[in-house]
Enzyme design. Sequence first.
Site, PDB file in Angstrom:
ATOM      1  N   GLN A  59     -32.013 -10.288 -77.789  1.00 43.64           N
ATOM      2  CA  GLN A  59     -31.343 -11.378 -77.054  1.00 43.64           C
ATOM      3  C   GLN A  59     -32.118 -11.743 -75.813  1.00 43.64           C
ATOM      4  OE1 GLN A  59     -27.271 -10.197 -76.409  1.00 43.64           O
ATOM      5  NE2 GLN A  59     -26.388 -11.325 -77.884  1.00 43.64           N
ATOM      6  N   GLU A  62     -29.425 -16.421 -75.619  1.00 39.12           N
ATOM      7  CA  GLU A  62     -27.995 -16.210 -74.734  1.00 39.12           C
ATOM      8  C   GLU A  62     -28.350 -16.409 -73.510  1.00 39.12           C
ATOM      9  OE1 GLU A  62     -24.842 -12.986 -75.656  1.00 39.12           O
ATOM     10  OE2 GLU A  62     -25.977 -12.351 -73.919  1.00 39.12           O
ATOM     11  N   GLU A 114     -24.910  -2.465 -76.672  1.00 35.78           N
ATOM     12  CA  GLU A 114     -25.957  -3.079 -75.591  1.00 35.78           C
ATOM     13  C   GLU A 114     -25.635  -2.479 -74.388  1.00 35.78           C
ATOM     14  OE1 GLU A 114     -26.768  -7.565 -74.256  1.00 35.78           O
ATOM     15  OE2 GLU A 114     -24.929  -6.933 -75.340  1.00 35.78           O
ATOM     16  N   ASP A 158     -31.251  -6.572 -75.102  1.00 28.31           N
ATOM     17  CA  ASP A 158     -31.258  -8.018 -74.210  1.00 28.31           C
ATOM     18  C   ASP A 158     -32.322  -7.778 -73.004  1.00 28.31           C
ATOM     19  OD1 ASP A 158     -30.362  -9.965 -72.208  1.00 28.31           O
ATOM     20  OD2 ASP A 158     -28.582 -10.136 -73.357  1.00 28.31           O
TER      21      ASP A 158
END
Length: 249
Positions: free
Chosen positions: A198, A234, A137, A172
Amino acid sequence: MPKYCANLTWLFAELPFMQRFGAAKDAGFDGVEVQFPYDVNAQDIVNQLARYDLKMVSINCPPPNYTGGEPGWAAVPALQSRFQRDFMRAARYAKTLGAQHLHIMAGVADGPEAEAAYIENLAWAAAQVPKQSLLIEPINQGDMPGYFMRDYDLAAKVIAAVGAPNLRLLFDAYHAAKITGDVLATWKRMCPITAHVQVAQTPDRSEPDASDINYPAFFDQLSADGYHGWVCGEYQPRGETAAGCQWLA
């Protein structure tokens, strides 16, 4: 259509850890992830997952011995033996939980030696657990200064260099906004190598509502592109977690 899960490290933190599973189910989530669950007996977590019919979607690696120190060490050349030892312990824990994904954290590092160590470690890890999905990530430098995996082009380069079918990207949207300033354009480039998503709003990493990042448009794009994986909340709730879950609708 995507499926939705809650990161229990961030969400429902007003409750004791074991009560967060039921709260997530009541709020409408079908899965959960936990960043570092290693201080909890794995069977206790398995029991909660079964009780509330939840899937463990993802956990982070390393630790068993993570105590808020270094954010991983997969890209730290001097710590390759430590990475291998801790990876195998984390992989066993992930298997017990039935975790779909294991997110490998790169750590603070820079330069060609770090990149070479990172690729070598990831290739080694992917070969050890060929049936376990592994993720990397990109994380923005404001939140994690010096973190090696800080760029989407670098992530694509590393995934291609490793060439393992079980290594893919964790996208994300919050970090994408911080790193590139254009979530939708970055998603379109990274969609083919993405296995997990996310979400959180910018700038305060709160609920993924229609503010700086146009989340209704982003969710529509995920569906249009045929993304069938998990979308994980998240984020830091602005108040009580359940009250801020309207975005699931």
